[in-house]
Write a protein that holds these residues in place. Structure first.
Motif: not given
Length: 494
Positions: A443-448
């Motif tokens: 989630r943090s790598s992709l962005g919310e």
């Protein structure tokens, strides 16, 4: 000695008084019978068996004792994203994993998914699972995958793959070859190794190099074949004409092929892993069992990935029966006819879930309950459920009525790994923590925004239907040529 506790390792075990589906050549069914396990083998099957002293007795009365089930194709590394892609099409799956976000998985994320999936398999009575592990971008990822499998007391096959690189490249890597050579031995016969890659149909046949490595190392190959928008008859022809379609080859899906391909597969002795839940939902093609039966091709069953679907072969059996029978009825209706007797029976899909998987993996010592075979055994029994009785047709009970919650006891290699509906030795809170860490990382790598949009991703600018494999420029619209009817070639049904 009768106990409600999990039997101590190394002690003989006898399952008493159950209905035994031996799945031997005659498909013998025994009622009020026992199965005795000594060490890692089935010692005896029959009524009122004499057993050694200190044997642990498990009450199987009212239940079904059967061989452990075998899943021949599961992307275990994706299990940490359970149900994330519930509404995906196959194209969206390609977009998410192949084109955009598959690269963000770290070795520890592969480990987390595999560990969760491995316990999930055992809990559902699947004693052997093929980890179709095509997220292995580095050898570190592969080491993490195997470490997770070997931390769980099941039987597994690592099908080594990497969707981010051409199979002719990663199989040539000395580090990969060293890993394959080192990891395929030992492990108390609980770990096998395959190579997993797809054949695009490129006339240059660049995948030849990977097949040659597999042959040199003595490793079977498993490949997604006959997949709408990805692979087709050209790949089957290239494998067959170049001598790489063999009895050890497992073709996954094989759902959009012509009669010529099925004839080549039958002649080679290769088998097909049918993932009916996947094929029905994602769009690889109509589940092919109705054609496969016509050509006498071996069948095993698989669940594909928990990013979409369930992780148990009870679902595979009932959806396979439903798809095959639906096709048979509809095709008859088109011709103004009525089906009075279905061709595919519950007994056959139970065979595919057990013996079929053993045949596909070349494991004559698995898939049936016979003296001398490996002791991979499942007891289906749930005295707290009104669905557990009456037991009239045991094959029908397994294929249509049972579910993972009815799996009472599971043995792998003679070791009890699930007892009285509870896994033995599974630290599920620790597994949960690792999976939650992977989800947080993704989630943090992709962005919310990207994470939420990924549950129904849009298409990128480049065309993915002609070639989802970004390691090659080859494209072919033949992967999505129009079918002759809704079920494939006209008149191809039985």
């Amino acid at each position: 000695m009768t106990t409600s506790e999990a039997p101590a390792p190394g002690r003989p075990v006898v399952l008493r008084g159950g209905t035994v589906l031996t799945m031997d050549d005659a498909h013998t069914v025994l009622t009020d019978a026992d199965v005795l396990v000594v060490d890692d083998r089935i010692a005896a099957v029959g009524p009122a068996l004499d057993v050694p002293e200190q044997t642990t007795e498990i009450d199987a009365r009212g239940g079904i004792v059967m061989p452990g089930m075998i899943d021949t194709h599961r992307h275990m590394w994706q299990t940490a994203m359970r149900a994330y892609g519930a509404d995906w099409t196959l194209t969206q799956y390609f977009v998410w994993y192949y084109l955009e976000h598959g690269k963000v998985f770290r070795p520890e994320d592969i480990h987390a998914g595999n560990l969760l999936s491995a316990w999930e398999s055992l809990e559902a009575g699947i004693t052997t699972t093929v980890d179709w592990s095509h997220g292995l971008q580095t050898v570190d990822h592969a080491e993490a995958a195997v470490d997770a499998l070997q931390a769980v007391p099941g039987r597994f096959v690592l099908a080594y793959g990497n969707i981010q690189a051409g199979p002719w490249d990663w199989t040539a890597d000395p580090a990969v070859r060293s890993f394959l050579d080192r990891r395929r031995t030992g492990a108390e016969d609980l770990l096998g190794v395959q190579l997993a890659f797809d054949v695009t149909g490129d006339p240059a046949f660049p995948e030849r190099a990977a097949f040659e490595v597999a042959r040199e190392l003595g490793l079977p190959v498993t490949t997604h074949a006959g997949v709408w928008g990805a692979t087709n008859d050209d790949g089957i022809r290239l494998m067959h004409e170049n001598g790489f379609l063999t009895p050890e080859t497992v073709l996954v899906h094989a759902a959009t092929l012509t009669a010529d391909s099925y004839q080549r597969i039958a002649a080679s002795g290769a088998s097909i892993s049918v993932s009916t839940e996947s094929e029905q939902s994602a769009g690889q093609g109509y589940p092919p069992t109705w054609q496969v039966r016509r050509y006498g091709i071996g069948v095993s069953l698989s669940m594909d990935t928990s990013v979409w679907w369930s992780g148990d072969l009870f679902s595979a059996m009932r959806t396979t029966l439903g798809a095959d029978r639906s096709r048979e009825h509809l095709e008859a209706h088109v011709k103004g006819e009525t089906v009075t007797h279905v061709h595919l029976r519950a007994e056959q899909v139970v065979d595919w879930a057990t013996r079929g998987g053993a045949r596909a993996l070349g494991r004559d010592d698995l898939g049936s309950l016979e003296p001398g075979k490996k002791a991979d055994v499942v007891l289906i029994k749930n005295d707290a459920s009104p669905v557990s009785f009456p037991l009239l047709n045991p094959y029908g009970q397994v294929a249509f009525q049972a579910q993972r919650g009815d799996v009472h006891t599971v043995l792998v290699n003679g070791r009890v790994v699930k007892h009285e509906h509870r896994l033995v030795g599974a630290d599920l809170p620790a597994v949960r923590r690792n999976v939650e860490a992977t989800v947080d990382h993704l989630r943090s790598s992709l962005g919310e925004d990207a994470w939420l949009a990924g549950m129904n991703p849009g298409l990128p600018d480049e065309e993915v239907l002609d070639n989802p494999y970004q390691y090659t420029e080859y494209k072919s619209e033949s992967t999505r040529e129009a079918r002759g009817s809704m079920f494939g070639e006209p008149g191809a049904g039985t």
